[in-house]
Design a protein around this motif. Structure first.
Motif, PDB file in Angstrom:
ATOM      1  N   PRO A  68       0.802  -1.236   0.000  1.00  0.00           N
ATOM      2  CA  PRO A  68       0.000   0.000   0.000  1.00  0.00           C
ATOM      3  C   PRO A  68       0.828   1.276   0.000  1.00  0.00           C
ATOM      4  O   PRO A  68       0.384   2.308  -0.521  1.00  0.00           O
ATOM      5  N   GLU A  69       2.034   1.243   0.577  1.00  0.00           N
ATOM      6  CA  GLU A  69       2.870   2.442   0.622  1.00  0.00           C
ATOM      7  C   GLU A  69       4.281   2.048   1.070  1.00  0.00           C
ATOM      8  O   GLU A  69       4.551   0.899   1.373  1.00  0.00           O
ATOM      9  N   ALA A  70       5.168   3.046   1.103  1.00  0.00           N
ATOM     10  CA  ALA A  70       6.547   2.858   1.576  1.00  0.00           C
ATOM     11  C   ALA A  70       7.249   1.722   0.828  1.00  0.00           C
ATOM     12  O   ALA A  70       7.821   0.811   1.428  1.00  0.00           O
TER      13      ALA A  70
END
Length: 386
Positions: free
Chosen positions: A155-157
């Motif tokens: 989802p991120e990072a």
């Protein structure tokens, strides 16, 4: 090339069985370097990926003052965990990661669900290692090409430029064969059908009926049921041939045991052969080697049989076209069950498969005595640049 000074290397194998064990023993036996092996038995592979690094780190940290020149590890080890758990100065020893397989593209067994954690362990291990070695170009490209889609599920990072970073530090070196290299005067021979007396050995080699060999693990990813069904159809056609069903037989007896009954006296061998000499003799007598694998990143059993002179019959969707297709333009590959049966039928009956085939000479490069110097040079470079 790097100077081949003798180095002290620790080989860490969390899953020391089958092809992993054969590779470790072959490399250690044929390398000029000094090796120490730290291993665990071949079971609980998921727990090996989770916990083996902590186990090995404890062992290494307890041996105060013993610092090798390199750690050579395989893909069931979490390299990032190992490096993080090692005490100084062990944490600064270069690490070379050898990828037999990977958990991003390995097929699932029927009773498994995909677990993203294991694939990510492979990714982080590659990032944490100083150098990464794949067993084939096919495997490396498959792994690198799968990374963008795999990482996009986060989802991120998300770590940046992972394929580019891993391509930079990765190399390709095949798996060694425990076979004697061919003589320098060995020449390509006619295989796969009737031939003139001066073009090579007769077909089949025994001069009677072709011997078909299956020499793989009896597990789902090797598709034993596809092979069994193909042989059943050949029997229904009334064709004259023999079969040797070899390999580790922990599972799928329910597939091959009925086939053994149908074959009767046509069955030359059944199950794992403890004697390497007996195994090599069967390969030398064999005419056709068949793979039905759903997963193959190198294919050591096929390479051994091809080196012995067997005619390979191989699935088109795996590593094989990249390994063999660049040299041999004969009929060796199939895509469907129908194509598999048709190809075997032509080989057994002397159809239009026959051609001059140099595949034994082409895989000769993988004999350990030919391949080990390349590993030694790669290892010297990994130590110098690590």
């Amino acid at each position: 090339m790097f100077p081949l000074q003798i180095a002290d290397i620790v080989f860490i194998e969390p899953y020391d069985g089958g092809s992993h064990k054969a590779f470790r023993k072959g490399l250690v036996a044929h390398s000029r370097h000094r090796w120490e092996s730290l291993t665990l038995p071949p079971r609980f592979w998921k727990w090996r990926m989770r916990g083996a690094a902590a186990w090995f780190a404890d062992i290494l940290n307890e041996r105060q003052g013993k610092v090798p020149d390199l750690f050579f590890v395989t893909g069931f080890l979490n390299v990032a965990d190992l490096r993080g758990l090692l005490d100084p100065p062990l944490d600064r020893v270069p690490i070379c990661l050898y990828m037999h397989e990977n958990q991003l593209t390995y097929p699932l067994s029927p009773d498994e669900e995909f677990d993203f954690h294991f694939g990510f362990t492979n990714i982080v291990s590659c990032l944490a290692a100083d150098s990464v070695v794949f067993n084939s170009s096919f495997h490396r490209e498959l792994f690198l090409d799968s990374l963008p889609t795999y990482l996009a599920k986060m989802p991120e990072a998300i770590a940046r430029k992972v394929p580019e970073r891993l391509r930079e530090r990765s190399k390709v070196l095949g798996v060694g064969l425990e076979r004697t290299p061919l003589s320098s005067d060995h020449f390509p021979q006619y295989r796969g059908g009737p031939s003139a007396p001066d073009t090579g050995p007769g077909w089949p080699r025994k001069g009677k009926r072709p011997l078909i060999i299956w020499n793989h693990r009896w597990e789902f990813d090797k598709h034993p049921a596809r092979f069994a069904r193909a042989v059943e159809i050949l029997l229904e056609k009334g064709l004259n041939f023999e079969v040797a069903i070899l390999g580790e037989s922990k599972t799928h007896d329910e597939i091959f045991s009925p086939l053994a009954g149908l074959l009767g006296e046509r069955l030359r061998a059944f199950g794992f052969l403890e004697s390497r000499a007996e195994y090599d003799q069967l390969l030398e007598e064999g005419d056709i080697i068949v793979s039905c694998a759903e997963q193959e990143y190198f294919g050591i059993s096929v390479a051994e049989a091809a080196h012995a002179g067997c005619y390979p019959v191989l699935p088109r969707g795996q590593v094989y076209p990249s390994t063999y297709g660049q040299w041999c333009k004969g009929r060796h590959f199939y895509s469907t069950d129908e194509e598999l049966v048709a190809l075997l039928t032509d080989l057994i009956t002397g159809g239009d498969c026959g051609h001059i085939c140099s595949l034994d000479r082409d895989v000769d490069q993988f004999c350990w005595s030919n391949l080990a110097p390349l590993y030694d040079s790669m290892i010297a470079g990994a130590i110098t640049t690590g």
